[in-house]
Design a protein around this motif. Structure first.
Motif, PDB file in Angstrom:
ATOM      1  N   UNK A 155     -13.933  -2.450  -4.006  1.00 58.59           N
ATOM      2  CA  UNK A 155     -12.990  -1.798  -3.093  1.00 58.59           C
ATOM      3  C   UNK A 155     -11.868  -2.762  -2.720  1.00 58.59           C
ATOM      4  N   UNK A 156     -12.214  -4.027  -2.455  1.00 57.66           N
ATOM      5  CA  UNK A 156     -11.169  -5.003  -2.128  1.00 57.66           C
ATOM      6  C   UNK A 156     -10.193  -5.154  -3.284  1.00 57.66           C
ATOM      7  N   UNK A 168      -9.459  -2.903  -5.544  1.00 59.06           N
ATOM      8  CA  UNK A 168      -8.613  -1.703  -5.653  1.00 59.06           C
ATOM      9  C   UNK A 168      -7.534  -1.673  -4.573  1.00 59.06           C
ATOM     10  N   UNK A 169      -7.874  -2.173  -3.374  1.00 54.14           N
ATOM     11  CA  UNK A 169      -6.873  -2.097  -2.304  1.00 54.14           C
ATOM     12  C   UNK A 169      -5.730  -3.082  -2.507  1.00 54.14           C
ATOM     13  N   UNK A 170      -5.917  -4.141  -3.282  1.00 52.95           N
ATOM     14  CA  UNK A 170      -4.786  -5.047  -3.511  1.00 52.95           C
ATOM     15  C   UNK A 170      -3.990  -4.669  -4.764  1.00 52.95           C
ATOM     16  N   UNK A 171      -4.451  -3.665  -5.502  1.00 51.34           N
ATOM     17  CA  UNK A 171      -3.719  -3.252  -6.701  1.00 51.34           C
ATOM     18  C   UNK A 171      -2.247  -2.892  -6.438  1.00 51.34           C
ATOM     19  N   UNK A 172      -1.923  -2.265  -5.284  1.00 47.95           N
ATOM     20  CA  UNK A 172      -0.508  -1.956  -5.053  1.00 47.95           C
ATOM     21  C   UNK A 172       0.402  -3.188  -5.096  1.00 47.95           C
ATOM     22  N   UNK A 219      -0.354   4.160  -0.012  1.00 46.13           N
ATOM     23  CA  UNK A 219      -0.726   3.251  -1.106  1.00 46.13           C
ATOM     24  C   UNK A 219       0.003   1.915  -0.963  1.00 46.13           C
ATOM     25  N   UNK A 243      -1.475  -0.169   1.700  1.00 47.26           N
ATOM     26  CA  UNK A 243      -2.925  -0.355   1.641  1.00 47.26           C
ATOM     27  C   UNK A 243      -3.405  -1.814   1.591  1.00 47.26           C
ATOM     28  N   UNK A 303     -11.832   7.960  -1.074  1.00 43.38           N
ATOM     29  CA  UNK A 303     -11.018   6.765  -1.343  1.00 43.38           C
ATOM     30  C   UNK A 303     -10.656   6.664  -2.818  1.00 43.38           C
ATOM     31  N   UNK A 317      -8.190   9.508  -3.818  1.00 41.11           N
ATOM     32  CA  UNK A 317      -6.841   9.276  -3.316  1.00 41.11           C
ATOM     33  C   UNK A 317      -6.121   8.229  -4.151  1.00 41.11           C
ATOM     34  N   UNK A 318      -6.808   7.112  -4.371  1.00 42.94           N
ATOM     35  CA  UNK A 318      -6.195   6.017  -5.109  1.00 42.94           C
ATOM     36  C   UNK A 318      -5.910   6.419  -6.553  1.00 42.94           C
ATOM     37  N   UNK A 356      -2.087   6.248  -7.254  1.00 41.37           N
ATOM     38  CA  UNK A 356      -1.767   4.927  -7.798  1.00 41.37           C
ATOM     39  C   UNK A 356      -2.219   4.774  -9.250  1.00 41.37           C
TER      40      UNK A 356
END
Lengths: 279, 302
Positions: free
Chosen positions: A111-112, A114-118, A154, A157, B33, B36-37, B41
């Motif tokens: 999850x971490x 994926x959240x920094x992918x932007x 996004x 995020x 989650x 959405x992603x 994205x």
């Protein structure tokens, strides 16, 4: 003798840092001052001299901008987008982060990541992605002005998730949940009465930062041809430079006020807490 | 409770069947989650990368991908130069400013002022920033006028707000504060006891910096450099507002997206794919180094 030379040495040692601070002050304050002058002073720069310097100061530029019909419609759209983005962020990320902590620690790394992918797909690349994926497959979605909100979620995020995650790590979630559950609280009660109040400061700071970024976001809005406050400011600047500059100054003041409020509201235990950024 | 069992199950020897069952149902909690992603994205990103490799006749080819770098070589080179220059200058001035603010004793509010202002300026960017500098150093700017009347006319020599020199200068307005925010915690992490220990062992100020200060700050500085590079490389709004014709990769992506009505040309997608590659390297390096740098900050906080 030794005492004096020690003091002189300490004094000389501060010259470098003092010069750095002064130079920084000039570099960072000068553009703001020149913007204030351009917004409120009605004398062209070429005619500027000792005599004209104190004449013709007025709020006329801003007043003209306020009279624009699009000023109000775009401002209201940007404010709505900010609220919607913050709401989606909270509804999506708070449960996700709590779930990862309580039920699925194994998923944390994924999850971490994926959240920094932007970070890897910056707004201008995301725009190309929207053109490649949404244009052919779901054009109807892009027709709504509010289509911007999920992309802003996004974009924000990486730091919103980090802030929420840090807020969870700072409190003993497991104990709070067990205590509340053993006292007969439902999951909803636990969330509302035990968890959220304890996470308030980290939620608030990420909400404020998200809002300021949405209010200033230009890249995606302009590429999808949406009339947000930022795209209006840009377009208006080419028609009426003084009014446009006034709007820029207003945005700057509002942004600073929002971020200042964030600092004041969240300044609790850790006074030295790092200032939040997009990164 | 449940979590205890889950934590242990990967180590336990109770066979693959039981964990797999739990695996399936618990992961459903992350469905919103992931969904959405994926929609907002992952699928767009995959879509744009795919389009970079599809030719007009919808056959797969790497031609568009390589063409992008050969025909838009100048844009790549400009973006690269701007990112490198502003990142190096940002690291130098940002670290200097952070050090000056962190070690200043006299005005007590100085440190929080620098830190708070950096928070505003690093997040600013965008068109507002371009306007600020147009009023100062544009052709009719107040700063240009003051400089030209008294010392030196910037527009009669090498400077112009709309070209390379202008973009570099304007980008410093968010690069320096961003570096301040990256290094400030690291500088706070330098304990004064380390300096004393070094002095007690006979070390000079130089030895202290060489053996302690720089090695501790190095991950933050290197990470900061990569972050600043990525930040400048992907910045669009400021460059576009200063000059809509800027020959920089982000401006080119937007230009080709606009011009291409059919959506057939691979050019904007190839440029965006290249950008994603650059970002993956620099931001990936930054995130790894950030983890490393936080080690010292945690030990300092403890």
């Amino acid at each position: 003798m030794a005492k004096i030379s020690g003091r002189v040495k300490a004094y000389l040692g501060r010259i470098g840092p003092t010069l750095v601070l002064l130079a920084a002050a000039v570099f960072f304050i000068a553009p703001i001052l020149s913007t204030a002058r351009a917004a409120f002073h009605k004398v062209p720069t070429i005619l500027l001299n000792r005599h004209t310097w104190f004449q013709k100061w007025s709020l006329e530029g801003l007043r003209r901008a306020f009279k624009e019909e699009y000023f109000w419609t775009t401002l209201s759209l940007s404010l709505k987008l900010a609220v919607i983005t913050v709401l989606i962020t909270m509804l999506l990320l708070v449960p996700t982060a709590l779930f990862v902590h309580l039920k699925l620690p194994r998923a944390r790394a994924l999850v971490e990541f994926l959240t920094v992918l932007p970070y890897v797909v910056p707004p201008i690349a995301l725009v190309a992605g929207v053109a490649a994926f949404f244009r052919p497959n779901a054009r109807w979605f892009l027709n709504s002005d509010f289509a911007l909100a999920p992309f802003y979620v996004v974009m924000a995020m990486p730091f919103t998730y980090r802030a929420i995650d840090a807020g969870i790590k700072a409190i003993d979630v497991r104990t709070l949940v067990d205590a509340s559950r053993s006292l007969g609280g439902s999951w909803f009660t636990t969330l509302r009465k035990a968890l959220l109040p304890n996470m308030a400061s980290s939620l608030l700071s990420s909400a404020f930062l998200t809002a300021t970024i949405v209010l200033g976001e230009f890249t995606i809005a302009n590429s999808l041809a949406k009339n947000t406050f930022a795209t209006f400011s840009f377009e208006y600047f080419s028609r009426d430079a003084q009014g446009g500059v006034g709007l820029a100054l207003l945005t700057l003041v509002a942004t600073t006020a929002l971020l200042g409020m964030m600092t004041l509201l969240t300044r609790t235990k850790s006074r030295k807490a790092a200032t939040m950024t997009r990164f | 409770m449940g979590a205890l069992i889950e934590d242990e199950s990967p180590h336990g020897a109770n066979g693959p069947a039981a964990p797999r069952k739990r695996f399936g149902w618990t992961w459903l909690g992350l469905l919103p989650f992931f969904a959405f992603l994926s929609i907002f994205l992952l699928l767009p990103t995959v879509g744009l990368i795919r389009k970079a490799f599809v030719a007009n006749d919808s056959s797969y080819t790497t031609k568009g991908f390589t063409d992008a770098i050969s025909t838009e070589g100048a844009a790549f080179w400009n973006s690269f130069k701007i990112s490198i220059i502003t990142a190096i200058l940002g690291v130098i001035f940002g670290t200097a400013l952070a050090y000056a603010a962190a070690t200043a004793k006299r005005p007590k509010w100085l440190r929080s002022l620098v830190s708070a202002f950096s928070g505003v300026a690093a997040n600013m960017g965008g068109i507002i920033l371009a306007f600020l500098f147009l009023t100062l150093l544009g052709r009719q700017g107040l700063g240009t006028k003051i400089l030209a009347d008294n010392f030196w006319d910037p527009y009669k020599s090498w400077f112009s707000i709309n070209d390379f020199s202008g973009v570099v200068l304007v980008y410093m307005y968010f690069q320096i504060p961003l570096m301040v925010l990256v290094t400030l915690p690291a500088i706070d992490g330098l304990k004064s006891s380390w300096r004393e220990a070094s002095a007690n062992l006979g070390g000079t100020s130089f030895t202290y910096w060489r053996r302690v200060g720089v090695p501790v700050l190095a991950p933050s500085m290197l990470g900061g450099f990569l972050l600043l590079f990525a930040n400048a490389y992907s910045a669009y709004a400021t460059a576009y507002a200063l000059n809509t014709q800027s020959n920089l990769v982000p401006v080119k992506i937007s230009f080709f997206l606009r011009g291409d009505v059919t959506g057939r040309s691979p050019m904007p997608f190839a440029l965006a794919t290249w950008m994603i590659l650059f970002m993956a390297v620099s931001m990936g390096g930054y995130l790894v180094l950030r983890k490393r740098a936080e080690r010292w900050q945690k030990s300092a906080a403890a």
